[in-house]
Design an enzyme around this catalytic site. Structure first.
Site, PDB file in Angstrom:
ATOM      1  N   LYS A   1      -4.221  -1.182  10.704  1.00  0.00           N
ATOM      2  CA  LYS A   1      -3.195  -1.924  10.050  1.00  0.00           C
ATOM      3  C   LYS A   1      -2.259  -2.694  11.015  1.00  0.00           C
ATOM      4  O   LYS A   1      -1.604  -2.294  12.021  1.00  0.00           O
ATOM      5  CB  LYS A   1      -2.290  -0.962   9.175  1.00  0.00           C
ATOM      6  CG  LYS A   1      -1.152  -1.453   8.361  1.00  0.00           C
ATOM      7  CD  LYS A   1      -0.489  -0.155   7.605  1.00  0.00           C
ATOM      8  CE  LYS A   1       0.535  -0.761   6.681  1.00  0.00           C
ATOM      9  NZ  LYS A   1       1.717  -1.418   7.277  1.00  0.00           N
TER      10      LYS A   1
ATOM     11  N   LEU B   1       0.980  -1.298  -0.046  1.00  0.00           N
ATOM     12  CA  LEU B   1       0.041   0.025   0.055  1.00  0.00           C
ATOM     13  C   LEU B   1       0.889   1.354   0.101  1.00  0.00           C
ATOM     14  O   LEU B   1       1.950   1.072   0.554  1.00  0.00           O
ATOM     15  CB  LEU B   1      -0.875  -0.027   1.082  1.00  0.00           C
ATOM     16  CG  LEU B   1      -1.856  -1.270   1.401  1.00  0.00           C
ATOM     17  CD1 LEU B   1      -2.650  -1.209   2.938  1.00  0.00           C
ATOM     18  CD2 LEU B   1      -3.137  -0.917   0.459  1.00  0.00           C
TER      19      LEU B   1
ATOM     20  N   GLU C   1      -3.253 -11.171   8.053  1.00  0.00           N
ATOM     21  CA  GLU C   1      -2.060 -10.809   8.717  1.00  0.00           C
ATOM     22  C   GLU C   1      -2.064 -11.881   9.700  1.00  0.00           C
ATOM     23  O   GLU C   1      -2.716 -12.165  10.401  1.00  0.00           O
ATOM     24  CB  GLU C   1      -2.227  -9.386   9.293  1.00  0.00           C
ATOM     25  CG  GLU C   1      -0.745  -8.866   9.491  1.00  0.00           C
ATOM     26  CD  GLU C   1      -0.252  -8.111   8.457  1.00  0.00           C
ATOM     27  OE1 GLU C   1      -0.655  -8.328   7.142  1.00  0.00           O
ATOM     28  OE2 GLU C   1       1.073  -7.500   8.450  1.00  0.00           O
TER      29      GLU C   1
ATOM     30  N   ARG D   1       4.123 -13.257   1.628  1.00  0.00           N
ATOM     31  CA  ARG D   1       3.933 -12.668   0.432  1.00  0.00           C
ATOM     32  C   ARG D   1       5.382 -12.640  -0.193  1.00  0.00           C
ATOM     33  O   ARG D   1       5.219 -12.557  -1.584  1.00  0.00           O
ATOM     34  CB  ARG D   1       3.946 -11.196   0.906  1.00  0.00           C
ATOM     35  CG  ARG D   1       3.887 -10.092  -0.440  1.00  0.00           C
ATOM     36  CD  ARG D   1       3.538  -8.725   0.058  1.00  0.00           C
ATOM     37  NE  ARG D   1       4.353  -8.022   0.915  1.00  0.00           N
ATOM     38  CZ  ARG D   1       4.595  -6.747   0.730  1.00  0.00           C
ATOM     39  NH1 ARG D   1       3.450  -6.065   0.467  1.00  0.00           N
ATOM     40  NH2 ARG D   1       5.670  -5.975   1.459  1.00  0.00           N
TER      41      ARG D   1
HETATM   42  S1  IVH Z   1      -4.605  -4.614   2.521  1.00  0.00           S
HETATM   43  C1  IVH Z   1      -3.876  -4.571  -1.931  1.00  0.00           C
HETATM   44  N1  IVH Z   1      -5.323  -4.438   4.904  1.00  0.00           N
HETATM   45  O1  IVH Z   1       0.072  -3.823   5.166  1.00  0.00           O
HETATM   46  C2  IVH Z   1      -4.144  -4.485  -0.451  1.00  0.00           C
HETATM   47  N2  IVH Z   1      -3.084  -4.752   4.661  1.00  0.00           N
HETATM   48  O2  IVH Z   1       1.666  -2.124   2.835  1.00  0.00           O
HETATM   49  C3  IVH Z   1      -3.162  -5.474   0.034  1.00  0.00           C
HETATM   50  N3  IVH Z   1      -1.525  -4.974   6.402  1.00  0.00           N
HETATM   51  O3  IVH Z   1       1.369  -6.350   2.905  1.00  0.00           O
HETATM   52  C4  IVH Z   1      -3.223  -5.208   1.518  1.00  0.00           C
HETATM   53  N4  IVH Z   1      -3.149  -4.708   8.058  1.00  0.00           N
HETATM   54  O4  IVH Z   1       0.974  -6.786   5.258  1.00  0.00           O
HETATM   55  C5  IVH Z   1      -4.211  -4.705   4.198  1.00  0.00           C
HETATM   56  N5  IVH Z   1      -6.300  -4.334   7.292  1.00  0.00           N
HETATM   57  C6  IVH Z   1      -5.076  -4.462   6.281  1.00  0.00           C
HETATM   58  C7  IVH Z   1      -3.830  -4.585   6.630  1.00  0.00           C
HETATM   59  C8  IVH Z   1      -2.701  -4.711   5.665  1.00  0.00           C
HETATM   60  C9  IVH Z   1      -2.176  -4.757   7.683  1.00  0.00           C
HETATM   61  C10 IVH Z   1      -0.164  -4.917   5.962  1.00  0.00           C
HETATM   62  C11 IVH Z   1      -0.244  -6.195   4.910  1.00  0.00           C
HETATM   63  C12 IVH Z   1       0.476  -5.530   3.541  1.00  0.00           C
HETATM   64  C13 IVH Z   1       0.830  -4.050   4.111  1.00  0.00           C
HETATM   65  C14 IVH Z   1       0.570  -3.129   2.894  1.00  0.00           C
END
Ligand code: IVH
Length: 336
Positions: free
Chosen positions: A124, A91, A181, A145
């Site tokens: 997050k 993100l 996660e 990942r």
């Molecule tokens: S969505 C295309 N939702 O943050 C969207 N990511 O920099 C994919 N993460 O690699 C990610 N909580 O490891 C999403 N509620 C959440 C999240 C989350 C933690 C982490 C995840 C991802 C990184 C994004």
């Protein structure tokens, strides 16, 4: 004192980009390969942004090994590789409410609308992402990942996490990849470190590293001894998408038995986004697990599809990072 970017000569910019590429590569390897960070998250983010800003000013100096070109880490040897048919993206980061407001404006501009757009606000989670593949409702493959395109096969390790359902109820899509996660709760992290300290073993720097070190064990018996937890929040490949929004997806996940974060909140306008951010900031320290920011996602999948992706990040979601967590320590006594 670091020089302002506008005052850098091309030669200085080139030298600094080289320094940043090396420094961030070292930090990545300490973090991802050895699960033992040597930069704080805040310092790491600061260097990454500095690198990004210099590159924006001197695009002709972007290096082929630039840290901005990497999604994640290289695959650790020892695990077999799993290609992601649907890449595991990262993100874009922002650090202020102004930038969040700009993000909302840019979404509306892209969609050519002045109406309010609903966003799902989600904590997050500061862990590591996983992908769990189900075929005809049976868990068949687990992956990290990795670099976003290819992950590591952690099927046996994921199976040891009791919160992960291994068989889904009837009615799920034939092919379904649920992503989320893996994390270690603060209490489990402290207990583990205490035990290690008593045994004279090297302790973990933080829950995230403890989770990473526990999950990426070639011997899944070790993973099984650690208390790992999960939250599910997105999907990869699916044979039939039976949900129209992120909120709808969460309802399905709940029905299928996946743990969903109780603080995910649907926001209908910027004020609600601000309120949800303020709330999460407030409860952050009292949550049983670490969070390092808030993710906002356009709720409607139809709108997400219209927005699409930039190179490695979706245009429909953003991460609003918290400032590094501060803690107060009282020194009771000093003995010489
Ligand atoms: S969505 C295309 N939702 O943050 C969207 N990511 O920099 C994919 N993460 O690699 C990610 N909580 O490891 C999403 N509620 C959440 C999240 C989350 C933690 C982490 C995840 C991802 C990184 C994004």
């Amino acid at each position: 004192m670091m020089k302002e970017i506008k005052d850098l000569t091309p030669a200085e910019a080139e030298a600094e980009l080289e320094y940043l590429a090396n420094e961030l590569a070292k930090a990545d390897s300490a973090y991802y390969q050895n699960d033992d960070p040597y930069l704080t998250d805040a310092d790491y983010d600061r260097l990454k942004h500095r690198n990004f800003d210099i590159e924006a000013r001197f695009p002709q100096l972007i290096r082929s090994d630039s840290p901005s070109k990497r999604v994640g880490a290289v695959v650790k040897s020892g695990f077999s590789k799993v290609p992601h048919t649907f890449p595991m993206l990262s993100l874009g980061d922002v650090f202020s409410m102004e930038e969040v407001a700009d993000f909302v404006v840019s979404v509306k501009r892209f969609l050519n609308t002045s109406e309010n757009i609903a966003f799902m606000s989600e904590p997050k989670i500061d862990g590591l992402s996983f992908s769990a593949r189900y075929e005809k409702g049976i868990f068949v493959k687990g992956a990290t990942r990795g670099d976003g395109t290819t992950g590591e096969d952690i099927t046996e390790n994921l199976k040891t996490i009791r919160q992960l359902p291994l068989k889904l109820p009837a009615g799920v899509p034939d092919i379904l990849e649920v992503r989320g996660e893996v994390y270690m709760a603060k209490a489990d992290f402290f207990a583990l470190n205490q035990k290690y300290e008593a045994e004279g073993k090297k302790t973990f720097a933080n829950p995230r590293n403890a989770a990473a070190g526990s999950l990426r064990q070639l011997d899944p018996k070790i993973t099984a001894e650690r208390n790992l937890s999960i939250f599910a929040y997105t999907w990869g490949e699916v044979s039939q998408r039976m949900w129209e929004s992120q909120a709808d997806f969460f309802n399905h996940l709940r029905d299928w038995g996946f743990p969903i974060n109780p603080n995910n909140t649907l926001c209908h306008n910027l004020e609600e986004i601000e309120r949800s951010f303020a709330h999460l900031m407030e409860i952050r320290a009292s949550l049983p697990y670490d969070i390092d920011g808030v993710v906002y996602k356009v709720n409607s999948i139809a709108l997400q599809e219209r927005l699409g992706f930039l190179t490695r990040t979706p245009r429909w979601a953003i991460a609003h990072k918290f400032p590094a967590e501060q803690a107060l320590t009282t020194i009771n006594n000093i003995r010489i």
